[in-house]
Scaffold this motif. Sequence first.
Motif, PDB file in Angstrom:
ATOM      1  N   PHE A   1      36.182   7.908  13.087  1.00 13.12           N
ATOM      2  CA  PHE A   1      35.450   7.664  11.847  1.00 13.12           C
ATOM      3  C   PHE A   1      34.185   8.502  11.696  1.00 13.12           C
ATOM      4  CE2 PHE A   1      38.116   3.877  12.179  1.00 13.12           C
ATOM      5  CZ  PHE A   1      38.724   3.949  10.937  1.00 13.12           C
ATOM      6  N   THR A   2      33.933   9.392  12.650  1.00 13.62           N
ATOM      7  CA  THR A   2      32.796  10.305  12.486  1.00 13.62           C
ATOM      8  C   THR A   2      33.194  11.772  12.602  1.00 13.62           C
ATOM      9  OG1 THR A   2      32.191  10.189  14.837  1.00 13.62           O
ATOM     10  CG2 THR A   2      31.156   8.592  13.343  1.00 13.62           C
ATOM     11  N   SER A   3      34.292  12.073  13.277  1.00 16.82           N
ATOM     12  CA  SER A   3      34.691  13.478  13.470  1.00 16.82           C
ATOM     13  C   SER A   3      36.186  13.681  13.283  1.00 16.82           C
ATOM     14  CB  SER A   3      34.284  13.946  14.879  1.00 16.82           C
ATOM     15  OG  SER A   3      32.908  13.816  15.094  1.00 16.82           O
ATOM     16  N   PRO A   4      36.778  13.148  12.205  1.00 21.37           N
ATOM     17  CA  PRO A   4      38.237  13.230  12.081  1.00 21.37           C
ATOM     18  C   PRO A   4      38.752  14.655  11.967  1.00 21.37           C
ATOM     19  CG  PRO A   4      37.249  12.484  10.031  1.00 21.37           C
ATOM     20  CD  PRO A   4      36.163  12.473  11.049  1.00 21.37           C
ATOM     21  N   GLN A   5      37.977  15.539  11.361  1.00 25.30           N
ATOM     22  CA  GLN A   5      38.461  16.901  11.180  1.00 25.30           C
ATOM     23  C   GLN A   5      38.680  17.607  12.513  1.00 25.30           C
ATOM     24  OE1 GLN A   5      35.470  15.773  10.414  1.00 25.30           O
ATOM     25  NE2 GLN A   5      34.025  17.040  11.557  1.00 25.30           N
ATOM     26  N   ARG A   6      37.918  17.241  13.522  1.00 22.86           N
ATOM     27  CA  ARG A   6      38.094  17.856  14.832  1.00 22.86           C
ATOM     28  C   ARG A   6      39.303  17.286  15.564  1.00 22.86           C
ATOM     29  NH1 ARG A   6      33.137  20.495  16.206  1.00 22.86           N
ATOM     30  NH2 ARG A   6      33.814  20.621  18.371  1.00 22.86           N
ATOM     31  N   LEU A   7      39.665  16.045  15.271  1.00 21.23           N
ATOM     32  CA  LEU A   7      40.785  15.405  15.948  1.00 21.23           C
ATOM     33  C   LEU A   7      42.122  15.792  15.346  1.00 21.23           C
ATOM     34  CD1 LEU A   7      39.292  11.826  16.286  1.00 21.23           C
ATOM     35  CD2 LEU A   7      39.451  13.552  18.076  1.00 21.23           C
ATOM     36  N   HIS A   8      42.112  16.209  14.099  1.00 16.89           N
ATOM     37  CA  HIS A   8      43.364  16.515  13.413  1.00 16.89           C
ATOM     38  C   HIS A   8      43.561  18.007  13.223  1.00 16.89           C
ATOM     39  CE1 HIS A   8      44.168  12.285  12.705  1.00 16.89           C
ATOM     40  NE2 HIS A   8      42.891  12.149  12.410  1.00 16.89           N
ATOM     41  N   ASP A   9      42.923  18.789  14.064  1.00 17.97           N
ATOM     42  CA  ASP A   9      43.097  20.242  14.056  1.00 17.97           C
ATOM     43  C   ASP A   9      44.371  20.571  14.832  1.00 17.97           C
ATOM     44  OD1 ASP A   9      43.037  22.972  14.362  1.00 17.97           O
ATOM     45  OD2 ASP A   9      40.903  23.072  14.872  1.00 17.97           O
ATOM     46  N   GLU A  10      45.467  20.671  14.101  1.00 15.24           N
ATOM     47  CA  GLU A  10      46.773  20.862  14.745  1.00 15.24           C
ATOM     48  C   GLU A  10      46.853  22.174  15.519  1.00 15.24           C
ATOM     49  OE1 GLU A  10      49.143  18.666  14.890  1.00 15.24           O
ATOM     50  OE2 GLU A  10      48.170  17.200  13.595  1.00 15.24           O
ATOM     51  N   SER A  11      46.069  23.186  15.111  1.00 22.40           N
ATOM     52  CA  SER A  11      46.128  24.467  15.805  1.00 22.40           C
ATOM     53  C   SER A  11      45.598  24.371  17.229  1.00 22.40           C
ATOM     54  CB  SER A  11      45.322  25.519  15.035  1.00 22.40           C
ATOM     55  OG  SER A  11      43.944  25.184  15.021  1.00 22.40           O
TER      56      SER A  11
END
Length: 368
Positions: A345-355
């Motif tokens: 809930f604070t850094s979702p973009q880093r967790l969902h970086d599929e690359s």
Amino acid sequence: MDLVEYRSRVRGCLLGGAVGDALGAPVEFTGLAAIRERFGAAGVREFTGGVHGAITDDTQMTLWTVEGLIRAGVRRDRGLGFNPVGPVHHAYFRWYDTQVLAGPPARGGGWLQDERWLYARRAPGNTCMGALGRDAPHFGAAAANDSKGCGGVMRSAPFGLLPYWRNSGPAEPDRLAFQWAADAAGLTHGHPTGKLASGALAVLIARLVAGAGLEAALDAAMTELAAHEHHEETTRALRHARAAAADRPATAETVEELGGGWIAEEALAIAVFAALKHPEPGPDAFLNALALAVSHSGDSDSTGAICGNILGALHGEPAVPPELAFEVEGRATILVLADDFVYEFTSPQRLHDESRLDGRWRRRYPGG
């Protein structure tokens, strides 16, 4: 509020709840006279029982609530919107599996489902088991009962841990926290009071995590509560708790004037009373509050768990008594799950970086 403080409050809320749960569990169903004979006038202040530091279904279901919220976050990150009640309901069915299966099922259900220590029956409530078992209503439906037992409110704190403080105004977050917690409680407990007490706790926790003091957070919770039909029982219980904290001594007799904690509004009121009597920061006050919350003739584990949730959210992880925290059952799992909640809930973009992560986070929390 910075992320370091937020993380401390999330960890404190979940760890404090587990400690309160484990502290109260061995004396649930024990009369006050017997508690005092064994533990003295100061009440229960250390872990006892056959399994030292063992948690109950209260903490189990709280952890599954957190796991369901994380999966709701994963769904949001896929563009599917954020309505956490459905994922949380799925999580409660996974909790039910831990009560009826010998071990993890042979399927990819996420890391928490593979935690073998959770496959233990710790006096689960009949209402929860019935509402989630073979005869349960279809998925997403409210429970077909009229129960207002405390089994809904004792697991509702995580709805207040969502980082509402990152939004600009408090009114909408209060409404959302309340409604989501109330709806999730209603999956197992059909009485309005069982749901509304759960919503009130969620708002209380949300305001504490955002940095409000205990009195101000209670004001916000009661303001939101009053906007809902059938609020009177919960409002009356919280008013009694606040009046008792102002005018009555911090004794078990005062606690028992608030009820036994078996029903939702009484469990919330007892926890609030104990927290109001010992609101100071630090492990000593935290332990004093927990001892007050659990040393009575009623549902001691639930009242202890809710009190621990409240004070952990108020003061953060360092306030949880270390002599209890270090050996509470499942501490490692509790804190890992707390951190994963903060990450989602604070850094979702880093967790969902599929690359970079090749879907590993989504495999950790599948179904989103």
